[in-house]
Scaffold this active site. Sequence first.
Site, mmCIF file in Angstrom:
data_model
loop_
_atom_site.group_PDB
_atom_site.id
_atom_site.type_symbol
_atom_site.label_atom_id
_atom_site.label_comp_id
_atom_site.label_asym_id
_atom_site.label_seq_id
_atom_site.Cartn_x
_atom_site.Cartn_y
_atom_site.Cartn_z
ATOM 1 N N ARG A 84 0.833 -1.191 0.000
ATOM 2 C CA ARG A 84 0.000 0.000 0.000
ATOM 3 C C ARG A 84 0.874 1.250 0.000
ATOM 4 O O ARG A 84 1.722 1.424 0.852
ATOM 5 C CB ARG A 84 -0.847 -0.019 1.276
ATOM 6 C CG ARG A 84 -1.655 1.211 1.423
ATOM 7 C CD ARG A 84 -2.465 1.139 2.689
ATOM 8 N NE ARG A 84 -3.327 2.292 2.709
ATOM 9 C CZ ARG A 84 -4.283 2.475 3.582
ATOM 10 N NH1 ARG A 84 -4.501 1.585 4.512
ATOM 11 N NH2 ARG A 84 -5.012 3.546 3.538
ATOM 12 N N ARG A 93 -4.206 5.281 -3.246
ATOM 13 C CA ARG A 93 -3.661 4.111 -2.559
ATOM 14 C C ARG A 93 -3.864 2.856 -3.409
ATOM 15 O O ARG A 93 -4.804 2.763 -4.199
ATOM 16 C CB ARG A 93 -4.270 3.932 -1.180
ATOM 17 C CG ARG A 93 -5.749 3.596 -1.111
ATOM 18 C CD ARG A 93 -6.680 4.789 -1.204
ATOM 19 N NE ARG A 93 -6.321 5.907 -0.348
ATOM 20 C CZ ARG A 93 -6.620 5.995 0.933
ATOM 21 N NH1 ARG A 93 -7.278 5.032 1.521
ATOM 22 N NH2 ARG A 93 -6.282 7.039 1.617
ATOM 23 N N ASP A 96 -7.096 -0.365 -0.008
ATOM 24 C CA ASP A 96 -7.669 0.118 1.241
ATOM 25 C C ASP A 96 -8.723 -0.902 1.665
ATOM 26 O O ASP A 96 -9.594 -1.260 0.870
ATOM 27 C CB ASP A 96 -8.328 1.474 0.942
ATOM 28 C CG ASP A 96 -8.605 2.285 2.189
ATOM 29 O OD1 ASP A 96 -8.046 1.965 3.248
ATOM 30 O OD2 ASP A 96 -9.369 3.258 2.082
ATOM 31 N N ASP A 98 -11.482 -1.560 4.647
ATOM 32 C CA ASP A 98 -12.162 -0.970 5.805
ATOM 33 C C ASP A 98 -13.106 -1.985 6.431
ATOM 34 O O ASP A 98 -13.946 -2.572 5.736
ATOM 35 C CB ASP A 98 -12.993 0.255 5.375
ATOM 36 C CG ASP A 98 -12.129 1.453 5.030
ATOM 37 O OD1 ASP A 98 -11.012 1.562 5.581
ATOM 38 O OD2 ASP A 98 -12.568 2.279 4.207
#
Length: 165
Positions: A84, A93, A96, A98
């Site tokens: 990353r 990026r 990612d 989450d």
Amino acid sequence: MISTALIGLGANLDNPRAQLERALEALDRLPLTDCTRYSRLYASKPVGPQDQPDYVNAVAELHTHLSPLALLDQLQALEQQHRRVRLRHWGPRTLDLDLLLFDDRSIVTPRLVVPHPEMLNRGFVMRPLADLLGPQKLSSLSNENLEMLAQRVEGDDLLPLGPQE
Ligand code: ROI
């Protein structure tokens, strides 16, 4: 005890679509964890600074025996393995991941807040989540059903991706 976790995936560098496909496979290989379902992939305009490439976004459903913080450790390790690059806050990026939802739990710790505090404001999260879970009400989050929430936040900046040519 087995738990259901929903993970938001996003990438906008180094062939983002391939990054997401690799990440979905890697999620299924996490210890004590299966990736049970995932949404289609969407191309989405960047939220935040506009001088960065478009994103590819998706949401995956996991069944896991890991605790929320152990799962967060695994997600962060995966982001690192995808090398990353995070050039600046809210900047581009390669990957990612989450943690959006963990069963119907609400968790507030310095490292982790669940439900993810920004998810209701983001079409690139709510649309794939609504596609995956159907219109069901997310009672821990809102009295509105998921489909209505998704429609409220999406503009014309999301494009479902077809199969790769
Ligand atoms: N914008 C989009 N469209 N998709 C993302 O995954 C995403 N991730 C981010 C910010 C910079 C907020 N913008 C995004 O972290």
